[in-house]
Design an enzyme around this catalytic site. Structure first.
Site, short mmCIF file in Angstrom:
data_model
loop_
_atom_site.label_atom_id
_atom_site.label_comp_id
_atom_site.label_asym_id
_atom_site.label_seq_id
_atom_site.Cartn_x
_atom_site.Cartn_y
_atom_site.Cartn_z
N LYS A 219 67.91 -41.13 25.58
CA LYS A 219 67.75 -40.63 26.95
C LYS A 219 66.29 -40.65 27.44
O LYS A 219 66.04 -40.80 28.63
CB LYS A 219 68.27 -39.20 27.06
CG LYS A 219 69.78 -39.09 27.03
CD LYS A 219 70.23 -37.66 27.29
CE LYS A 219 71.73 -37.56 27.21
NZ LYS A 219 72.24 -36.27 27.69
N ASP B 186 72.97 -34.81 34.22
CA ASP B 186 73.30 -33.69 33.33
C ASP B 186 73.14 -32.34 34.04
O ASP B 186 74.06 -31.52 34.07
CB ASP B 186 72.43 -33.71 32.07
CG ASP B 186 72.87 -34.77 31.08
OD1 ASP B 186 74.07 -35.08 31.02
OD2 ASP B 186 71.99 -35.30 30.36
#
Ligand code: ATR
Length: 276
Positions: A66, A102
């Site tokens: 990420k 997220d």
């Protein structure tokens, strides 16, 4: 022929994203396919080039890529850039653009499932890792200005708050201080890995002093109800697990890729049934 989508990570075999997205494609009669790709860190640059060369239309990014994927993409959205992590990549005009859904997925889940009135909540985040950062920055970006943080290593929480590019007011608390003052908060957000399978009896904080009516969210969904959620419920709190965050981060990516809204209940059911 439909478009190609996927998720890259290491490990990747247990990802529930292919199940969720492929079912959403089928239910909207879209002829697209979503695959899990096992990509080790040393292969990440080649994998991203391959995604571009092969015409993959979008993909998710999970642990451990990420953060390291940022310099490999053509463009990064401003929130993802602030968080310093990307979980969703979208092909736009032949460029790979990185986003972070997220924290936004977390917020959307909270608003949908609990009808949160976020600007008036007194928020405490437990933890200061990558997940806490995505949630904290997204909350601040969304206009919530007062968010306190407690973490085992308080320096990490200080660093997280100080590096936030959006205006915010936050106190960093030691875990003991947070436990003592828990009654002052109306929304508790548990972002650490403590309580996850197999360590289901562990809890990061004592909720002895929690006020009835407080809402407690754990980002863990395996188990569905962590120890902190069980204990908080016994004290009269309401609770949510991390399934909503997982589903909505996926739904936001799906919307960016297809321009269509997936059926959230269907996504939730298919993932929940799989987890059993
Ligand atoms: P992620 O990116 O998934 O959030 P991370 O960056 O490793 O993962 O962060 C994990 C979080 O869980 C941190 O807040 C970490 O606390 P520290 O910053 O003090 O390490 C917390 N954490 C993990 N294991 C812990 C433990 N045994 N006790 C207390 N906190 C723990």
């Amino acid at each position: 022929m439909g478009n190609l989508y996927g998720v890259i990570g290491d490990p990747i075999a247990h990802s529930l994203s292919p199940l969720m997205h492929n079912d959403a494609f089928r239910s909207l009669q879209l002829d697209h396919n979503y695959y899990p790709f096992h990509v080790t860190p040393s292969h990440l640059p080649d994998a991203v080039k391959g995604m571009k060369a092969l015409g993959v239309n979008g993909f998710n990014v999970t642990i451990p890529h990420k953060v390291t994927i940022l310099p490999l993409l053509d463009k990064i959205d401003s929130l993802a850039n602030a968080i310093g992590a990307v979980n969703t990549v979208v092909r736009e005009n032949n460029e790979l653009v990185g986003y972070n859904s997220d924290g936004l997925g977390f917020i959307r889940a909270l608003k949908e499932e609990w009808k949160a009135d976020l600007e008036n909540e007194k928020v405490l985040i437990i933890g200061a890792g990558g997940a806490a950062k995505a949630i904290y920055y997204s909350l601040v970006y969304d206009g919530v200005q007062t968010i306190d943080i407690c973490n085992r290593t308080p320096e990490r929480a200080v660093q997280l708050v100080q590096s936030c590019p959006y205006p915010s007011q936050s106190n960093v608390l030691l875990m003991e201080e947070a436990e003592e003052n828990l009654g002052e908060y109306t929304l508790l957000i548990q972002t650490t890995s403590i309580g996850m399978i197999p360590n289901i009896t562990d809890s990061p904080i004592s909720v002895q002093n929690i006020k009835p009516g407080t809402h407690v969210v754990d980002i863990i969904y395996n188990p569905f109800e962590t120890m902190i959620l069980k204990e908080a419920k016994q004290k009269g709190a309401t609770t949510s697990n991390g399934l909503g965050m997982f589903i909505y981060q996926g739904a936001i990516a799906f919307e960016k890729w297809t321009g269509q809204t997936p059926n959230i209940n269907r996504m939730k059911n298919i993932v929940a049934n799989h987890l059993g």
